[in-house]
Design a protein around this motif. Sequence first.
Motif, mmCIF file in Angstrom:
data_model
loop_
_atom_site.group_PDB
_atom_site.id
_atom_site.type_symbol
_atom_site.label_atom_id
_atom_site.label_comp_id
_atom_site.label_asym_id
_atom_site.label_seq_id
_atom_site.Cartn_x
_atom_site.Cartn_y
_atom_site.Cartn_z
ATOM 1 N N CYS A 143 0.969 -0.943 0.083
ATOM 2 C CA CYS A 143 -0.126 0.126 0.188
ATOM 3 C C CYS A 143 1.054 1.277 0.066
ATOM 4 O O CYS A 143 1.939 1.184 0.200
ATOM 5 N N PRO A 144 0.292 2.184 -0.127
ATOM 6 C CA PRO A 144 1.123 3.873 -0.300
ATOM 7 C C PRO A 144 1.845 3.859 1.224
ATOM 8 O O PRO A 144 2.815 4.641 1.164
ATOM 9 N N HIS A 145 1.535 3.322 2.112
ATOM 10 C CA HIS A 145 2.355 3.364 3.430
ATOM 11 C C HIS A 145 3.332 2.201 3.698
ATOM 12 O O HIS A 145 3.616 2.062 4.819
ATOM 13 N N GLY A 146 3.406 1.371 2.497
ATOM 14 C CA GLY A 146 4.457 0.330 2.812
ATOM 15 C C GLY A 146 4.143 -0.953 3.497
ATOM 16 O O GLY A 146 5.116 -1.650 3.826
ATOM 17 N N ARG A 147 2.880 -1.302 3.537
ATOM 18 C CA ARG A 147 2.322 -2.317 4.124
ATOM 19 C C ARG A 147 1.827 -3.438 3.111
ATOM 20 O O ARG A 147 1.264 -3.116 2.080
ATOM 21 N N SER A 148 1.898 -4.673 3.227
ATOM 22 C CA SER A 148 1.420 -5.721 2.491
ATOM 23 C C SER A 148 -0.101 -5.634 2.365
ATOM 24 O O SER A 148 -0.804 -5.522 3.625
ATOM 25 N N THR A 149 -0.766 -5.889 1.207
ATOM 26 C CA THR A 149 -2.116 -6.006 1.049
ATOM 27 C C THR A 149 -2.617 -7.383 1.292
ATOM 28 O O THR A 149 -3.630 -7.626 0.849
ATOM 29 N N GLU A 150 -1.936 -8.274 1.589
ATOM 30 C CA GLU A 150 -2.239 -9.890 1.526
ATOM 31 C C GLU A 150 -2.374 -10.224 3.020
ATOM 32 O O GLU A 150 -1.538 -9.598 3.813
ATOM 33 N N CYS A 151 -3.162 -11.430 3.194
ATOM 34 C CA CYS A 151 -3.040 -12.063 4.463
ATOM 35 C C CYS A 151 -3.537 -13.441 4.260
ATOM 36 O O CYS A 151 -4.541 -13.585 3.794
ATOM 37 N N ARG A 152 -2.845 -14.429 4.635
ATOM 38 C CA ARG A 152 -2.930 -15.660 4.272
ATOM 39 C C ARG A 152 -3.313 -16.417 5.709
ATOM 40 O O ARG A 152 -3.469 -17.485 5.591
ATOM 41 N N VAL A 153 -3.690 -15.737 6.815
ATOM 42 C CA VAL A 153 -4.301 -16.452 7.838
ATOM 43 C C VAL A 153 -5.671 -16.808 7.671
ATOM 44 O O VAL A 153 -6.627 -16.218 7.137
ATOM 45 N N ILE A 166 -6.586 -3.471 6.670
ATOM 46 C CA ILE A 166 -5.251 -3.932 6.615
ATOM 47 C C ILE A 166 -4.077 -2.929 6.748
ATOM 48 O O ILE A 166 -3.016 -3.358 7.265
ATOM 49 N N CYS A 167 -4.461 -1.633 6.480
ATOM 50 C CA CYS A 167 -3.657 -0.617 6.837
ATOM 51 C C CYS A 167 -4.893 0.656 7.067
ATOM 52 O O CYS A 167 -5.534 1.018 6.491
ATOM 53 N N ARG A 168 -4.747 0.905 8.478
ATOM 54 C CA ARG A 168 -5.502 1.965 8.993
ATOM 55 C C ARG A 168 -5.148 3.230 8.270
ATOM 56 O O ARG A 168 -6.218 4.166 8.157
ATOM 57 N N ASP A 169 -4.286 3.550 7.693
ATOM 58 C CA ASP A 169 -3.778 4.993 7.117
ATOM 59 C C ASP A 169 -4.479 5.144 5.762
ATOM 60 O O ASP A 169 -4.644 6.042 5.269
#
Length: 485
Positions: A143-153, A166-169
């Motif tokens: 994402c624009p804030h450097g966080r991954s947009t996937e979750c395999r849980v 996924i990203c609060r920002d």
Amino acid sequence: MTTAQLAEEATARATQHGYSWWLAHVMPAAACSRPVRLRLDARWDDGTTEHVTDDMPDGRLYVACKNRRASVCPACAETYRADTYQLVKAGLVGGKGVPETVTEHPCFFVTLTAPAFGPVHTRVTGTNGQVRPCRPRRFAPLCPHGRSTECRVRHAEDDPCVGEPICRDCYDYDAQAVWNFHAGELWRRTTITLNRYLKAAAKDRGVKVRLSFAKVAEYQRRGTVHFHALIRLDGLNPDDPDTIVAPDASITLELLSSLIDTAATVTRFATASHPRQRTGWALHWGTQTDIRRVRLATGDHDDHGALTSAAVAAYLAKYATKATEEAGHVSRKLTQQTANIYADQDTHQARQLTACWSLGNRPFYYTSQAQREAWDEGWGRLQKWAHMLGYGGHFSTKSRRYSTTLTALRAVRRAFQRGDRHPEDAPPSDADQLGDEAAVTLNWIFDGVGWLTIGDAALANTAAAKARERRRIAREEREESLARK
């Protein structure tokens, strides 16, 4: 409070003279967690005043709080749930003044959701019942804030992560607050659009029909409101508009389902201007619209996947007693002080509350009285409903002709508790049955909320529980006796 203190207070009350009178006096509110204490003064036309409640136990009247929220008072919420169940079920199978022929009317259970305001963690269950990975991505971008947009849980049902962004920002908290704030208006416009489509279709076929509905609002884990609605098609009798009659067969199930889906798809509007969004926000329903037929069947589902009337009534009644608990937040109305506390926290719930509060702040350059009043009646109400994440509408509503009303159900219950056989024949509450026309003014005085002691609460709740158990046993024995006959 320790167990010894509780036992001491309960023993002190139970050994008092007139304990049986006290117990009978508080029994109408015995199961309530937070009963309202009232005093009653009567002022006669000659100037004399009588303190009516002084001669009663504790000098007070105990009234159940009648709160619909299960998190506040489970007992009163259960009463509200049971009333809502009867109200909804009457519109599906008849009774309570509704003809039993409504079981043959086309009826759909419709779920309308909010749009996406950003990717969130979800619990996805496949058709085989297995839980799937949350957000699997082969090439997951950042994402624009450097966080991954996937979750395999594979999230558990009680995983607190479900509903979290996924990203609060990246999450659009302002848009979510605005959508919750206007969700009721979006529903109103949707019903208007649907009625217009239905009226045009009926006119083409030379028939007259109308829609009746009952709906409840439910919070999703992410904090947005969505609506569950029962939409029933009725015929229209020109000679008696209040009579519920069967609709003409030319309005088929497929046509009605298509009209509902079209109305939910095309209905959209722009909100009023806001300093943060001069052109307003464009509001519409999300893509996850579910339209399912309701049938009268014995199981929870029939072979075609249609919901049964009993299952739908129980589902709507259950969610009529809930609020923001599902979204992980329970609080009272916010103040500037509590809003500042939430502003210092970096959680999903805190950001939702802060967004509602900040959007409701009146701009400093609104100086005239007219500007301030217009703001307070519009966007300013977001602060009033910030603790509800912006939603200030009713959680359970219905159209006028769908079925009976909660007021009528409660009147019948009061009459039954008083022993009246025909509550509709009873004289009005202000009738002077004794023939004494002396003017008297009754003044109810609020004395507080809750039981005086924990011992009183324990004794009252225990007595109420035993009374419920006796009624349950008596009902089961009566049903067994009728079955043997």
